[in-house]
Design an enzyme around this catalytic site. Structure first.
Site, mmCIF file in Angstrom:
data_model
loop_
_atom_site.group_PDB
_atom_site.id
_atom_site.type_symbol
_atom_site.label_atom_id
_atom_site.label_comp_id
_atom_site.label_asym_id
_atom_site.label_seq_id
_atom_site.Cartn_x
_atom_site.Cartn_y
_atom_site.Cartn_z
ATOM 1 N N TYR A 43 0.883 -1.320 0.104
ATOM 2 C CA TYR A 43 0.025 -0.053 0.068
ATOM 3 C C TYR A 43 0.633 1.332 0.001
ATOM 4 O O TYR A 43 0.482 2.122 0.529
ATOM 5 C CB TYR A 43 -0.988 0.141 1.246
ATOM 6 C CG TYR A 43 -1.635 -1.379 1.589
ATOM 7 C CD1 TYR A 43 -2.245 -1.843 0.687
ATOM 8 C CD2 TYR A 43 -1.251 -1.731 2.771
ATOM 9 C CE1 TYR A 43 -2.910 -3.152 0.968
ATOM 10 C CE2 TYR A 43 -1.954 -3.115 3.249
ATOM 11 C CZ TYR A 43 -2.619 -3.725 2.340
ATOM 12 O OH TYR A 43 -3.182 -5.077 2.773
ATOM 13 N N HIS A 44 1.916 1.246 -0.416
ATOM 14 C CA HIS A 44 2.760 2.404 -0.780
ATOM 15 C C HIS A 44 2.961 3.136 -2.245
ATOM 16 O O HIS A 44 4.284 3.326 -2.431
ATOM 17 C CB HIS A 44 4.135 2.290 0.042
ATOM 18 C CG HIS A 44 4.053 1.745 1.512
ATOM 19 N ND1 HIS A 44 4.889 1.168 1.975
ATOM 20 C CD2 HIS A 44 2.982 1.936 2.538
ATOM 21 C CE1 HIS A 44 4.372 0.903 3.331
ATOM 22 N NE2 HIS A 44 3.400 1.393 3.494
#
Length: 533
Positions: free
Chosen positions: A464-465
């Site tokens: 999730y980056h």
């Protein structure tokens, strides 16, 4: 007419809304495609497990078929709600290391070195441990120690020490490496998103308006200058005008998408989609980076995990006991930063998140029994992807070509194999003797390099980056300059994780808020804060 229009009420947008509306003479409009952050599971930290796939607060993106990951389409959750992804994430407060930001500066993001960004981290932070040379205690963003942790999380930290690593109680301290509990963005045991920290306390300001349920369709550009925004609300198009600037804070997917929908992007690609070209900007959407993550799962012989915790009882206890108990857990309670044998520099190149529950496919695939999970990611991947448009409709999700494990030297794959090996080795330590059950993923403990390669290709997912798609720099090809102004278009800035030239060594939420804090000073013409030599 507004002075500033901010597109996106996420981690960066809420910061901007707060800081810019401090001037009562300045009219600010904040636009958010999602709803208000009313859902109780947003504010109960452990409720993040129930928010997985919740369409009401999540964009629910998917990548294209990833060639190096068995042709799988990977799910990319992103927050679509006030607070953005800070309203649905695991709340880990991590900044990276000074060299990450010094590297930005060396690459042309002048002023974004460690001395330039540390004061804004400190201005943002309200750490319950108090202020020191590296931490703030007076900012809006509450950072605290977890109120509740699982015994398996302590076992994980002990396993790290048994494997020869040291304990670290502050991943944002003098050094990052080591094993410990994460500090989290929580206030009194409740989630402290950017909306909670920055937006809710100032909603009463008469010069700040917040519109939810408003999907930005395009930025209005006249004579080479952004003058407003066209957005959709209840099936009709509305146009609003900005006297000073339009500030795009949609994130690494939505910001390049909206630029392209507005005619700012690769000219040939825009013409193919029937979009009039306002500014030929070939690098819009390029430079996409993300932390690819491999999860190692084992069964637990003892029923101490969160797998069979009653969600109703957890919520009841949490609200009845004043935000305490398992409901205050961020689930990913403990973690580590490790320097592998393949590291090219002095800093950790692997990050770990330990979860005292079985987490497969982001928690969307529920497994029977009890177990525990170790996330492991390579912090500085060399592969690069891109964001593109499928058509000229803002309602159509952008085309996400993450291009994982595509670097020509194959180094990213080597590092992911190293991540899997490290996870396996940690689970063999004595600290897990009382809990160690059968392996789940991978199903065997004796996989060779070929077996681990197949495991990575079959099971690796995003952690999730995503960043980098509106790269900041001082060269003519950069999408934005070091003041975050879009090159070639007046009155328009991009302020979110998309401007990061490279990934930092850790979670990206706190750095995104820092970017917005510093951007607010740039916009207002305030002298930048600096750390004295």
């Amino acid at each position: 007419m507004y002075d500033y229009i901010i597109i996106g009420a996420g981690s960066a947008g809420c910061v901007l809304a707060n800081r810019l509306s401090e001037d009562p003479a300045c009219r600010v409009l904040l636009l958010e495609a999602g709803p208000r952050d009313w859902h109780p599971f947003i504010h109960m930290p452990a409720g993040l497990a129930k928010l997985v796939g919740h369409k009401g607060v999540n964009w629910n993106y998917d990548t294209v078929a990833e060639a190096q990951l068995d042709g799988r389409r990977l799910w990319w959750p992103r927050g679509k709600v006030l607070g953005g992804s800070s309203s649905i994430n695991a709340m880990c407060y991590v900044r990276g290391v000074p060299a990450d930001y010094d590297g930005w500066d060396a690459m042309g993001a002048e002023g974004w070195d460690w001395r330039g960004v540390l004061p804004y981290f400190k201005r943002s932070e309200r750490n319950t441990r108090g202020a020191d040379a590296l931490h703030g205690a007076d900012g809006p963003l509450h950072v605290s120690d977890l109120r509740h942790t699982n015994p398996l999380s302590s076992a994980f930290i002990e396993a790290g020490q048994q494997a020869g690593y040291h304990r670290n109680d502050d991943f944002n301290g003098q050094q990052q490496a080591g094993f410990g509990f994460y500090q989290v963005t929580q206030k009194d045991g409740a989630r402290c998103s950017s909306a909670v920290a920055y937006l809710h306390p100032v909603r009463h300001r008469s010069n700040l308006e917040v519109f939810t349920g408003t999907l930005a369709r395009r930025i209005l550009i006249e004579n080479g200058r952004a003058v407003g925004v066209a957005y959709a609300h209840r099936g009709r198009e509305v146009q609003v005008r900005a006297e000073r600037e339009v500030l795009l804070a949609g994130g690494a997917i939505n910001s390049p998408q909206l630029l392209m929908l507005s005619g700012v992007g690769p000219a040939d690609h825009l013409r193919e989609r029937g979009i009039a070209v306002q500014m030929d900007a070939p690098q819009v959407g390029l430079n996409l980076q993300d932390h690819l993550d491999i999860c190692t799962l084992r069964h637990s012989t003892r029923p101490v995990t969160y797998d069979r915790t009653s969600e109703l009882k957890t919520a009841f206890d949490y609200f009845l006991r004043g935000h305490r108990g398992p409901g205050s857990s961020n689930i990913a309670e403990a973690g580590a930063f490790v320097r592998s044998s393949l590291a090219s520099g002095p800093h950790a190149d692997i990050q770990l998140h330990f979860v005292p529950a079985m987490l497969d496919d982001h928690g969307r695939h529920r497994l029977a029994g009890d177990g525990y999970t170790l996330h492991a990611c390579f912090l500085r991947p060399r592969s690069r992807g891109r964001i593109r448009l499928d058509d000229a409709d803002a309602r159509t999700p952008a085309r996400i070509e993450a291009n994982y494990l595509s670097d020509p030297e194959g180094f990213d794959l080597k590092m992911m194999i190293e991540c899997a090996r490290l996870s396996r080795d940690l689970f063999t330590q004595r600290a897990f003797d009382d809990y160690r059950g059968a392996p789940i993923f991978p199903a065997r403990d004796d996989l060779d390099e070929a077996g681990l390669t197949a495991f990575v290709r079959a099971k690796a997912e995003t952690v999730y980056h995503p960043i980098g798609t509106c790269r900041m720099g001082n060269d003519g090809n950069a999408v934005v300059d070091p003041q975050l102004r879009v090159n070639g278009v007046g009155g328009l800035r991009v302020i979110d994780a998309s401007v990061m030239p490279t990934l930092i060594g850790g979670n990206t939420n706190a750095p995104t808020m820092m970017i917005a804090e510093r951007a607010a000073d740039l916009i207002r013409g305030h002298p930048p804060l600096r750390v004295p030599h």
